[in-house]
Scaffold this motif. Structure first.
Motif, PDB file in Angstrom:
ATOM      1  N   ASN A 181       0.813  -1.226   0.000  1.00 13.99           N
ATOM      2  CA  ASN A 181       0.000   0.000   0.000  1.00 13.99           C
ATOM      3  C   ASN A 181       0.845   1.275   0.000  1.00 13.99           C
ATOM      4  O   ASN A 181       0.306   2.379   0.039  1.00 13.99           O
ATOM      5  CB  ASN A 181      -0.988  -0.005   1.174  1.00 13.99           C
ATOM      6  CG  ASN A 181      -0.317   0.294   2.511  1.00 13.99           C
ATOM      7  OD1 ASN A 181       0.904   0.242   2.620  1.00 13.99           O
ATOM      8  ND2 ASN A 181      -1.122   0.587   3.519  1.00 13.99           N
ATOM      9  N   ALA A 182       2.168   1.144  -0.070  1.00 14.10           N
ATOM     10  CA  ALA A 182       3.029   2.330  -0.091  1.00 14.10           C
ATOM     11  C   ALA A 182       2.804   3.167  -1.337  1.00 14.10           C
ATOM     12  O   ALA A 182       3.084   4.368  -1.343  1.00 14.10           O
ATOM     13  CB  ALA A 182       4.498   1.907  -0.003  1.00 14.10           C
ATOM     14  N   ILE A 183       2.264   2.558  -2.397  1.00 11.55           N
ATOM     15  CA  ILE A 183       2.020   3.287  -3.639  1.00 11.55           C
ATOM     16  C   ILE A 183       1.023   4.427  -3.444  1.00 11.55           C
ATOM     17  O   ILE A 183       1.028   5.412  -4.167  1.00 11.55           O
ATOM     18  CB  ILE A 183       1.527   2.308  -4.735  1.00 11.55           C
ATOM     19  CG1 ILE A 183       1.570   2.964  -6.112  1.00 11.55           C
ATOM     20  CG2 ILE A 183       0.127   1.794  -4.432  1.00 11.55           C
ATOM     21  CD1 ILE A 183       1.259   1.992  -7.235  1.00 11.55           C
ATOM     22  N   TYR A 184       0.165   4.309  -2.410  1.00 11.03           N
ATOM     23  CA  TYR A 184      -0.848   5.334  -2.159  1.00 11.03           C
ATOM     24  C   TYR A 184      -0.310   6.478  -1.281  1.00 11.03           C
ATOM     25  O   TYR A 184      -1.003   7.468  -1.080  1.00 11.03           O
ATOM     26  CB  TYR A 184      -2.072   4.709  -1.487  1.00 11.03           C
ATOM     27  CG  TYR A 184      -2.604   3.516  -2.243  1.00 11.03           C
ATOM     28  CD1 TYR A 184      -3.236   3.676  -3.473  1.00 11.03           C
ATOM     29  CD2 TYR A 184      -2.445   2.216  -1.747  1.00 11.03           C
ATOM     30  CE1 TYR A 184      -3.700   2.578  -4.180  1.00 11.03           C
ATOM     31  CE2 TYR A 184      -2.913   1.116  -2.452  1.00 11.03           C
ATOM     32  CZ  TYR A 184      -3.528   1.300  -3.670  1.00 11.03           C
ATOM     33  OH  TYR A 184      -3.991   0.209  -4.377  1.00 11.03           O
ATOM     34  N   ASP A 185       0.892   6.330  -0.770  1.00 10.03           N
ATOM     35  CA  ASP A 185       1.532   7.385   0.020  1.00 10.03           C
ATOM     36  C   ASP A 185       2.231   8.326  -0.945  1.00 10.03           C
ATOM     37  O   ASP A 185       3.444   8.258  -1.164  1.00 10.03           O
ATOM     38  CB  ASP A 185       2.520   6.764   1.010  1.00 10.03           C
ATOM     39  CG  ASP A 185       3.308   7.815   1.782  1.00 10.03           C
ATOM     40  OD1 ASP A 185       2.834   8.964   1.861  1.00 10.03           O
ATOM     41  OD2 ASP A 185       4.386   7.470   2.294  1.00 10.03           O
ATOM     42  N   ILE A 186       1.462   9.220  -1.541  1.00  9.19           N
ATOM     43  CA  ILE A 186       1.960  10.048  -2.628  1.00  9.19           C
ATOM     44  C   ILE A 186       3.063  10.992  -2.182  1.00  9.19           C
ATOM     45  O   ILE A 186       4.069  11.177  -2.882  1.00  9.19           O
ATOM     46  CB  ILE A 186       0.798  10.826  -3.270  1.00  9.19           C
ATOM     47  CG1 ILE A 186      -0.158   9.835  -3.969  1.00  9.19           C
ATOM     48  CG2 ILE A 186       1.308  11.849  -4.279  1.00  9.19           C
ATOM     49  CD1 ILE A 186      -1.416  10.470  -4.486  1.00  9.19           C
TER      50      ILE A 186
END
Length: 360
Positions: free
Chosen positions: A329-334
Protein backbone atom coordinates in the motif's frame (compact mmCIF):
# COMPACT_ATOMS: atom_id res chain seq x y z
CA UNK A 1 8.02 -24.12 -28.09
CA UNK A 2 6.80 -24.54 -24.51
CA UNK A 3 4.25 -22.26 -22.85
CA UNK A 4 3.33 -21.87 -19.22
CA UNK A 5 0.01 -23.28 -18.01
CA UNK A 6 -1.45 -19.77 -17.80
CA UNK A 7 -0.33 -18.95 -21.35
CA UNK A 8 -1.81 -22.21 -22.65
CA UNK A 9 -5.12 -21.27 -21.02
CA UNK A 10 -5.08 -17.87 -22.73
CA UNK A 11 -4.26 -19.44 -26.09
CA UNK A 12 -6.97 -22.06 -25.59
CA UNK A 13 -9.51 -19.33 -24.93
CA UNK A 14 -8.27 -17.52 -28.03
CA UNK A 15 -8.78 -20.63 -30.17
CA UNK A 16 -12.37 -20.95 -28.93
CA UNK A 17 -13.10 -17.35 -29.89
CA UNK A 18 -11.31 -17.77 -33.20
CA UNK A 19 -13.72 -20.57 -34.08
CA UNK A 20 -16.73 -18.24 -33.97
CA UNK A 21 -17.39 -17.13 -37.59
CA UNK A 22 -16.53 -13.50 -38.32
CA UNK A 23 -15.63 -12.75 -34.68
CA UNK A 24 -11.89 -12.79 -35.23
CA UNK A 25 -10.96 -12.18 -38.82
CA UNK A 26 -7.97 -14.27 -39.62
CA UNK A 27 -8.81 -17.48 -37.77
CA UNK A 28 -12.60 -17.31 -37.80
CA UNK A 29 -12.75 -19.86 -40.63
CA UNK A 30 -9.78 -21.91 -39.45
CA UNK A 31 -6.22 -21.99 -40.75
CA UNK A 32 -6.16 -23.95 -43.99
CA UNK A 33 -3.40 -26.44 -44.51
CA UNK A 34 -1.94 -26.17 -47.99
CA UNK A 35 1.05 -27.66 -49.70
CA UNK A 36 4.23 -25.64 -49.77
CA UNK A 37 3.90 -25.43 -53.55
CA UNK A 38 0.52 -23.67 -53.42
CA UNK A 39 1.30 -21.25 -50.58
CA UNK A 40 2.68 -17.76 -51.10
CA UNK A 41 6.10 -17.12 -49.58
CA UNK A 42 7.25 -14.35 -47.28
CA UNK A 43 10.67 -13.53 -45.86
CA UNK A 44 11.74 -12.98 -42.27
CA UNK A 45 14.96 -11.26 -41.24
CA UNK A 46 16.64 -8.90 -38.80
CA UNK A 47 17.34 -5.28 -39.72
CA UNK A 48 21.09 -5.67 -39.20
CA UNK A 49 23.58 -8.26 -40.40
CA UNK A 50 26.00 -8.26 -38.79
CA UNK A 51 24.87 -6.71 -35.52
CA UNK A 52 27.81 -4.85 -33.98
CA UNK A 53 27.68 -4.63 -30.19
CA UNK A 54 29.75 -3.24 -27.35
CA UNK A 55 29.31 -3.35 -23.56
CA UNK A 56 28.22 0.29 -23.19
CA UNK A 57 25.90 1.20 -26.06
CA UNK A 58 22.86 -0.94 -26.96
CA UNK A 59 22.17 -1.61 -30.63
CA UNK A 60 18.60 -1.54 -31.83
CA UNK A 61 17.49 -4.46 -33.97
CA UNK A 62 14.19 -4.72 -35.82
CA UNK A 63 12.38 -7.96 -36.61
CA UNK A 64 11.25 -7.51 -40.24
CA UNK A 65 8.67 -9.46 -42.25
CA UNK A 66 8.56 -8.86 -46.01
CA UNK A 67 5.05 -10.01 -46.84
CA UNK A 68 4.97 -8.83 -50.45
CA UNK A 69 1.33 -8.57 -51.49
CA UNK A 70 0.10 -11.05 -48.86
CA UNK A 71 -2.25 -9.48 -46.28
CA UNK A 72 -1.00 -10.72 -42.91
CA UNK A 73 -3.40 -11.84 -40.18
CA UNK A 74 -1.21 -13.83 -37.79
CA UNK A 75 2.48 -14.34 -37.03
CA UNK A 76 4.19 -16.68 -34.57
CA UNK A 77 7.93 -16.05 -34.46
CA UNK A 78 10.66 -17.67 -32.38
CA UNK A 79 14.39 -16.95 -32.41
CA UNK A 80 17.35 -17.69 -30.15
CA UNK A 81 20.62 -16.02 -29.16
CA UNK A 82 23.65 -16.88 -27.05
CA UNK A 83 22.79 -15.31 -23.70
CA UNK A 84 26.36 -15.73 -22.47
CA UNK A 85 27.48 -13.22 -25.11
CA UNK A 86 24.51 -10.93 -25.74
CA UNK A 87 21.47 -9.83 -23.73
CA UNK A 88 18.36 -7.84 -24.45
CA UNK A 89 18.80 -4.27 -23.16
CA UNK A 90 15.12 -3.39 -23.57
CA UNK A 91 11.69 -4.93 -23.48
CA UNK A 92 10.35 -6.03 -26.86
CA UNK A 93 8.06 -3.51 -28.55
CA UNK A 94 5.67 -4.98 -31.11
CA UNK A 95 4.06 -3.39 -34.14
CA UNK A 96 0.73 -1.57 -33.75
CA UNK A 97 -0.32 -2.87 -37.19
CA UNK A 98 -0.80 -6.40 -35.83
CA UNK A 99 -2.75 -5.89 -32.62
CA UNK A 100 -3.91 -8.64 -30.33
CA UNK A 101 -7.66 -9.36 -30.44
CA UNK A 102 -9.52 -7.06 -28.09
CA UNK A 103 -11.26 -9.89 -26.26
CA UNK A 104 -7.89 -10.75 -24.72
CA UNK A 105 -8.05 -7.34 -23.01
CA UNK A 106 -4.44 -6.59 -23.84
CA UNK A 107 -4.89 -3.48 -25.98
CA UNK A 108 -2.25 -2.81 -28.60
CA UNK A 109 0.14 -5.50 -27.48
CA UNK A 110 1.19 -8.93 -28.63
CA UNK A 111 -0.88 -12.00 -27.85
CA UNK A 112 2.38 -13.31 -26.43
CA UNK A 113 5.88 -11.90 -26.16
CA UNK A 114 8.80 -12.97 -24.02
CA UNK A 115 9.89 -10.52 -21.33
CA UNK A 116 13.42 -9.15 -21.31
CA UNK A 117 14.20 -11.03 -18.08
CA UNK A 118 12.97 -14.37 -19.41
CA UNK A 119 14.74 -13.92 -22.75
CA UNK A 120 18.06 -13.18 -21.06
CA UNK A 121 17.66 -16.22 -18.83
CA UNK A 122 16.74 -18.65 -21.64
CA UNK A 123 18.31 -17.13 -24.76
CA UNK A 124 14.98 -17.50 -26.57
CA UNK A 125 12.31 -15.04 -27.73
CA UNK A 126 8.70 -15.91 -28.64
CA UNK A 127 6.42 -13.34 -30.28
CA UNK A 128 2.81 -14.08 -31.27
CA UNK A 129 0.85 -11.35 -33.09
CA UNK A 130 -2.69 -11.28 -34.46
CA UNK A 131 -4.71 -8.81 -36.52
CA UNK A 132 -7.49 -7.16 -34.55
CA UNK A 133 -10.98 -7.75 -36.05
CA UNK A 134 -11.58 -4.01 -36.23
CA UNK A 135 -8.58 -3.73 -38.59
CA UNK A 136 -9.70 -6.60 -40.85
CA UNK A 137 -10.32 -4.26 -43.78
CA UNK A 138 -6.76 -2.89 -43.63
CA UNK A 139 -4.36 -5.78 -42.99
CA UNK A 140 -0.62 -5.04 -43.20
CA UNK A 141 1.26 -5.94 -46.39
CA UNK A 142 4.70 -5.26 -47.80
CA UNK A 143 7.61 -4.71 -45.41
CA UNK A 144 6.35 -4.95 -41.81
CA UNK A 145 8.44 -4.10 -38.77
CA UNK A 146 7.03 -6.78 -36.45
CA UNK A 147 9.02 -5.79 -33.38
CA UNK A 148 12.04 -3.88 -32.17
CA UNK A 149 14.39 -4.39 -29.26
CA UNK A 150 17.93 -3.55 -28.19
CA UNK A 151 20.86 -5.88 -27.61
CA UNK A 152 24.01 -5.29 -25.61
CA UNK A 153 27.12 -7.44 -25.31
CA UNK A 154 27.85 -9.30 -22.09
CA UNK A 155 30.70 -11.44 -23.42
CA UNK A 156 33.23 -11.45 -26.23
CA UNK A 157 33.24 -13.26 -29.55
CA UNK A 158 30.64 -13.93 -32.24
CA UNK A 159 27.12 -15.27 -31.99
CA UNK A 160 24.00 -15.61 -34.14
CA UNK A 161 20.40 -14.50 -33.96
CA UNK A 162 18.82 -17.72 -35.19
CA UNK A 163 15.21 -18.26 -36.26
CA UNK A 164 13.58 -21.49 -35.09
CA UNK A 165 11.90 -22.37 -38.39
CA UNK A 166 10.01 -25.32 -36.94
CA UNK A 167 8.06 -22.99 -34.65
CA UNK A 168 7.48 -20.14 -37.10
CA UNK A 169 4.04 -19.65 -38.65
CA UNK A 170 2.71 -16.76 -40.72
CA UNK A 171 -0.91 -16.78 -41.88
CA UNK A 172 -2.70 -14.46 -44.29
CA UNK A 173 -6.20 -13.06 -43.81
CA UNK A 174 -7.68 -15.87 -45.91
CA UNK A 175 -6.27 -18.30 -43.34
CA UNK A 176 -3.56 -19.63 -45.65
CA UNK A 177 -0.34 -20.73 -43.95
CA UNK A 178 2.45 -18.99 -45.86
CA UNK A 179 5.90 -20.34 -46.66
CA UNK A 180 8.48 -18.44 -44.59
CA UNK A 181 12.05 -17.94 -45.79
CA UNK A 182 14.14 -16.77 -42.85
CA UNK A 183 17.60 -15.22 -42.73
CA UNK A 184 19.65 -15.29 -39.52
CA UNK A 185 21.96 -12.48 -38.44
CA UNK A 186 25.51 -12.68 -37.17
CA UNK A 187 26.39 -10.83 -33.98
CA UNK A 188 29.86 -9.46 -33.28
CA UNK A 189 30.35 -8.53 -29.63
CA UNK A 190 33.96 -7.49 -30.15
CA UNK A 191 37.06 -8.74 -28.36
CA UNK A 192 38.30 -6.97 -25.22
CA UNK A 193 41.71 -5.40 -25.75
CA UNK A 194 44.33 -5.86 -23.03
CA UNK A 195 47.83 -4.45 -22.81
CA UNK A 196 50.62 -6.81 -21.72
CA UNK A 197 52.67 -3.90 -20.41
CA UNK A 198 50.11 -2.42 -18.04
CA UNK A 199 47.95 -3.76 -15.31
CA UNK A 200 44.29 -4.27 -16.23
CA UNK A 201 42.11 -1.39 -15.20
CA UNK A 202 38.36 -1.06 -14.96
CA UNK A 203 36.92 1.34 -17.55
CA UNK A 204 33.75 3.06 -16.36
CA UNK A 205 30.69 2.31 -18.47
CA UNK A 206 29.36 5.50 -20.13
CA UNK A 207 25.98 6.48 -18.74
CA UNK A 208 23.37 9.20 -19.01
CA UNK A 209 22.22 10.78 -15.73
CA UNK A 210 18.52 11.61 -15.55
CA UNK A 211 16.52 13.64 -13.04
CA UNK A 212 12.73 13.82 -12.75
CA UNK A 213 10.06 14.98 -10.30
CA UNK A 214 6.98 13.23 -8.90
CA UNK A 215 3.92 15.25 -7.96
CA UNK A 216 3.56 15.72 -4.22
CA UNK A 217 7.06 14.53 -3.30
CA UNK A 218 9.03 17.38 -1.71
CA UNK A 219 11.28 15.36 0.58
CA UNK A 220 13.41 12.26 0.52
CA UNK A 221 11.14 9.43 -0.54
CA UNK A 222 11.18 5.75 -1.24
CA UNK A 223 13.36 4.32 -3.98
CA UNK A 224 11.64 4.03 -7.38
CA UNK A 225 12.39 1.96 -10.49
CA UNK A 226 10.97 3.95 -13.41
CA UNK A 227 10.46 2.76 -16.95
CA UNK A 228 12.36 5.21 -19.16
CA UNK A 229 11.90 5.05 -22.92
CA UNK A 230 13.76 6.96 -25.64
CA UNK A 231 11.77 7.30 -28.86
CA UNK A 232 12.21 8.94 -32.25
CA UNK A 233 8.78 9.33 -33.82
CA UNK A 234 6.94 6.06 -33.24
CA UNK A 235 10.14 4.00 -32.97
CA UNK A 236 11.42 2.87 -29.60
CA UNK A 237 15.20 3.32 -29.63
CA UNK A 238 15.88 2.22 -26.07
CA UNK A 239 13.93 1.43 -22.93
CA UNK A 240 14.92 0.34 -19.45
CA UNK A 241 13.19 -0.52 -16.19
CA UNK A 242 16.10 -1.92 -14.21
CA UNK A 243 17.71 1.22 -12.75
CA UNK A 244 16.89 2.28 -9.20
CA UNK A 245 16.36 6.01 -8.69
CA UNK A 246 16.72 7.75 -5.32
CA UNK A 247 15.34 11.15 -4.31
CA UNK A 248 17.09 13.97 -2.53
CA UNK A 249 15.73 16.17 0.26
CA UNK A 250 13.78 18.21 -2.30
CA UNK A 251 12.09 15.13 -3.75
CA UNK A 252 14.08 15.16 -7.00
CA UNK A 253 14.77 11.64 -8.28
CA UNK A 254 18.03 10.86 -10.02
CA UNK A 255 19.69 7.83 -11.53
CA UNK A 256 21.65 6.70 -14.57
CA UNK A 257 20.93 4.63 -17.68
CA UNK A 258 23.44 3.13 -20.08
CA UNK A 259 21.90 4.72 -23.16
CA UNK A 260 24.46 7.12 -24.68
CA UNK A 261 23.64 7.23 -28.42
CA UNK A 262 23.75 10.89 -29.58
CA UNK A 263 20.53 12.34 -30.96
CA UNK A 264 17.28 14.07 -30.12
CA UNK A 265 14.58 11.97 -28.50
CA UNK A 266 11.16 12.05 -26.94
CA UNK A 267 11.75 10.65 -23.45
CA UNK A 268 8.88 8.92 -21.65
CA UNK A 269 9.05 8.33 -17.88
CA UNK A 270 6.62 6.01 -16.07
CA UNK A 271 6.65 5.33 -12.33
CA UNK A 272 4.19 3.01 -10.49
CA UNK A 273 1.31 5.10 -9.17
CA UNK A 274 1.87 7.90 -11.68
CA UNK A 275 0.85 8.68 -15.26
CA UNK A 276 3.55 8.36 -17.90
CA UNK A 277 5.02 11.74 -18.84
CA UNK A 278 6.45 12.65 -22.25
CA UNK A 279 9.38 15.06 -22.48
CA UNK A 280 9.61 16.00 -26.15
CA UNK A 281 12.65 16.93 -28.20
CA UNK A 282 15.36 16.23 -25.65
CA UNK A 283 18.91 16.28 -26.99
CA UNK A 284 20.95 13.55 -25.36
CA UNK A 285 23.61 14.85 -22.98
CA UNK A 286 25.65 13.34 -20.13
CA UNK A 287 23.04 14.78 -17.75
CA UNK A 288 19.35 15.35 -18.52
CA UNK A 289 17.10 17.38 -16.23
CA UNK A 290 13.39 16.53 -16.63
CA UNK A 291 12.24 18.26 -13.45
CA UNK A 292 10.46 21.07 -15.30
CA UNK A 293 7.17 19.12 -15.14
CA UNK A 294 6.13 16.52 -12.58
CA UNK A 295 4.60 13.12 -13.22
CA UNK A 296 0.95 13.22 -12.09
CA UNK A 297 -0.18 10.85 -9.33
CA UNK A 298 -3.21 8.56 -9.45
CA UNK A 299 -2.53 5.62 -11.82
CA UNK A 300 -2.58 2.88 -9.20
CA UNK A 301 -3.54 -0.05 -11.45
CA UNK A 302 -0.77 0.63 -13.97
CA UNK A 303 -2.85 1.15 -17.13
CA UNK A 304 -1.50 4.70 -17.67
CA UNK A 305 -4.92 6.20 -16.95
CA UNK A 306 -6.59 7.77 -13.95
CA UNK A 307 -10.16 6.48 -13.63
CA UNK A 308 -12.69 5.94 -10.91
CA UNK A 309 -11.19 2.45 -10.50
CA UNK A 310 -7.88 3.97 -9.37
CA UNK A 311 -9.59 6.22 -6.84
CA UNK A 312 -11.69 3.35 -5.52
CA UNK A 313 -8.53 1.30 -5.15
CA UNK A 314 -6.91 4.08 -3.12
CA UNK A 315 -9.97 4.70 -0.95
CA UNK A 316 -10.16 0.99 -0.11
CA UNK A 317 -6.83 1.49 1.68
CA UNK A 318 -7.74 4.80 3.29
CA UNK A 319 -9.65 3.35 6.25
CA UNK A 320 -8.59 5.89 8.89
CA UNK A 321 -7.39 9.49 9.05
CA UNK A 322 -3.83 8.20 9.03
CA UNK A 323 -2.94 4.78 7.60
CA UNK A 324 0.70 3.64 7.90
CA UNK A 325 2.14 3.05 4.44
CA UNK A 326 4.34 0.03 3.87
CA UNK A 327 4.63 -2.88 1.50
CA UNK A 328 1.94 -3.05 -1.18
CA UNK A 329 0.00 0.00 0.00
CA UNK A 330 3.03 2.33 -0.09
CA UNK A 331 2.02 3.29 -3.64
CA UNK A 332 -0.85 5.33 -2.16
CA UNK A 333 1.53 7.38 0.02
CA UNK A 334 1.96 10.05 -2.63
CA UNK A 335 3.94 12.57 -0.60
CA UNK A 336 6.23 9.88 0.81
CA UNK A 337 5.75 10.82 4.46
CA UNK A 338 5.20 7.21 5.52
CA UNK A 339 1.41 7.49 5.86
CA UNK A 340 -1.69 7.56 3.67
CA UNK A 341 -3.59 10.70 4.63
CA UNK A 342 -6.20 13.05 3.24
CA UNK A 343 -3.35 14.97 1.61
CA UNK A 344 -2.52 11.96 -0.55
CA UNK A 345 -6.18 11.41 -1.43
CA UNK A 346 -6.62 15.09 -2.30
CA UNK A 347 -3.56 15.01 -4.57
CA UNK A 348 -4.94 12.08 -6.57
CA UNK A 349 -8.41 13.63 -6.72
CA UNK A 350 -6.97 16.91 -8.04
CA UNK A 351 -5.85 15.06 -11.18
CA UNK A 352 -9.19 13.34 -11.77
CA UNK A 353 -10.60 16.05 -14.02
CA UNK A 354 -12.63 13.80 -16.34
CA UNK A 355 -13.88 10.20 -16.48
CA UNK A 356 -10.61 9.02 -17.99
CA UNK A 357 -7.37 10.99 -17.62
CA UNK A 358 -4.88 9.50 -20.08
CA UNK A 359 -1.12 9.55 -19.61
CA UNK A 360 1.30 10.34 -22.46
Amino acid sequence: MKFSLETRKVISIAVIFFAIPLTVYFVAIGIKTRSQASANSVSLSFSQDPVILNPSTPAQVNLVLNAGTSPIGFANIEFTFDNTKVNLASEITTTPTLESPKFLNQGNTAILKTTMQEANQTGKVDIVLGLDPSDAANPPTGVINLANFSFISVGSGTSTLSFNNASIQVVDTSSNALTVNSTNSNVNTGTPVSSPTTSPTSTPTPTTAIKFKLQGVNQTGRQETPTITFMQGSTVIYTTNVTNFDSNSSGIYSGTVIFTTPGTYDIYVKVPGYLQKKFAGITLAPSIDLTGASLLAGDFNGDNKITIADLAQMLSQYTALTVPASGNNAIYDINNDGNITIVDVATALSNYTQLVVQGD
